[in-house]
Design an enzyme around this catalytic site. Structure first.
Site, short mmCIF file in Angstrom:
data_model
loop_
_atom_site.label_atom_id
_atom_site.label_comp_id
_atom_site.label_asym_id
_atom_site.label_seq_id
_atom_site.Cartn_x
_atom_site.Cartn_y
_atom_site.Cartn_z
CD GLU A 9 4.67 -0.22 0.23
OE1 GLU A 9 4.76 0.73 1.49
OE2 GLU A 9 3.02 -0.03 -0.05
CE LYS A 69 3.78 5.45 7.49
NZ LYS A 69 2.35 5.70 7.02
CB VAL A 89 4.24 4.82 -2.59
CG1 VAL A 89 3.67 5.17 -3.70
CG2 VAL A 89 3.58 3.66 -1.94
CG ASP A 118 -3.95 14.45 4.41
OD1 ASP A 118 -3.08 14.57 3.55
OD2 ASP A 118 -3.71 13.43 4.86
CB SER A 120 -0.61 10.75 -1.05
OG SER A 120 0.65 10.13 -0.62
CB ALA A 121 3.93 12.89 -1.37
CG ASP A 122 2.16 7.74 -2.16
OD1 ASP A 122 2.93 7.52 -1.90
OD2 ASP A 122 1.59 7.56 -1.48
CE LYS A 139 -2.37 2.58 1.60
NZ LYS A 139 -0.93 2.62 1.21
#
Length: 281
Positions: A9, A69, A89, A118, A120-122, A139
């Protein structure tokens, strides 16, 4: 045997670390992959075009600042507008798969934040893309239990590399067990091929960092950083970089040192898996 390639990435280059450390780490990641016998392909957007493999000049320009980003929700718009961007990612997973790269190395994946909600789209990208992602777990700033539950719900194959517990990014261990374990790159490659044959999505190979930080200590720092973010009204896409910056301050830079180590270790493991996979296909 087809060429073993490893996607990397570029958000770590554009948003993850300060200049010039970001450029130094990005170049070191590529060199680590080469040393293991695979070909690195750092993915980014450069002036409205997808680049799969960057020139030194392109890496320098992205590292110097000013890039966006790119995640899945703004990827098309950034390309249409001719912008340059580091890929998260989620975006890297998507673009690597489009370009036929089955293995991707990163530091940690995004996931579920504790409060406010929230996600993540990951996670969705992993669930729908047949790719093997090497990371040191989610993370450290995330709700690990909720993230693991979402990965299960979405059908992502989570596999520990020489571990029975979920690594927590800066920490090699956590209280949460993983559903499967492998002990060699070849075993990991075989799991990926089985998942692909079954029509499943991604395989998340979680690799504990060596010489990491104690889970309990990092949890205390994360709690304190979260309180700071709440007081200052930080949320959305600004939250993750804010929290990681505060963790660096609270740990006197120790989290940055561990972050660099885990990135390099994951790049090396990804290269070994890519080599094993190339020998099987």
């Amino acid at each position: 045997m087809r060429e073993p390639r490893v996607a990397l990435e570029s958000a770590v280059l554009t948003h993850g670390l300060p200049y010039p450390l970001n450029l130094e780490v990005a170049l070191a990641l590529e060199e680590a992959v080469r040393e293991e016998g695979a070909t690195p392909k750092t993915i980014a957007l450069v002036r409205g075009e997808v680049r799969v493999g960057l020139s030194p000049e392109e890496m320098e320009a992205l590292a110097a600042g000013g890039a966006e980003k790119a995640s899945l929700w703004n990827l098309a718009a950034l390309l249409a507008q001719g912008r340059s961007a580091g890929t998260t990612v989620a975006a890297t997973v998507h673009l690597a798969h489009l370009h036929g790269i089955p293995v991707f190395a990163t530091g940690g994946i995004g996931g579920v934040h504790p409060e406010p909600y929230d996600e993540s789209a990951d996670l969705v990208a992993l669930s729908r893309t047949p790719i093997l992602v090497v990371s040191s777990g989610p993370k450290a700033i995330l709700d690990l239990r909720a993230t693991l539950e979402r990965l299960e719900t979405l059908g992502v194959s989570v596999v520990g590399y020489r571990t029975d517990r979920l690594p927590a990014f800066f920490s090699p261990d956590s209280p949460f067990p993983v559903p499967a374990r492998v002990d060699t790159p070849m075993e990991a490659a075989r799991v990926y091929l089985r998942a692909r044959a079954l029509g499943l999505g991604g395989v998340l190979l979680v690799n504990p960092v060596s010489q990491g930080l104690p889970y309990e200590q990092v949890a205390l720092w994360v709690e304190e950083a979260g309180r700071m973010a709440a007081r200052e009204g930080v949320f959305g896409k600004a939250l993750t970089p804010y929290l990681l910056r505060k963790l660096s301050e609270l740990s006197s830079g120790e989290t940055d040192r561990v972050n660099r180590r885990l990135l390099l270790e994951n790049a090396r493991l990804a290269a070994r898996v890519a080599l094993a996979l190339a020998g099987l296909e």
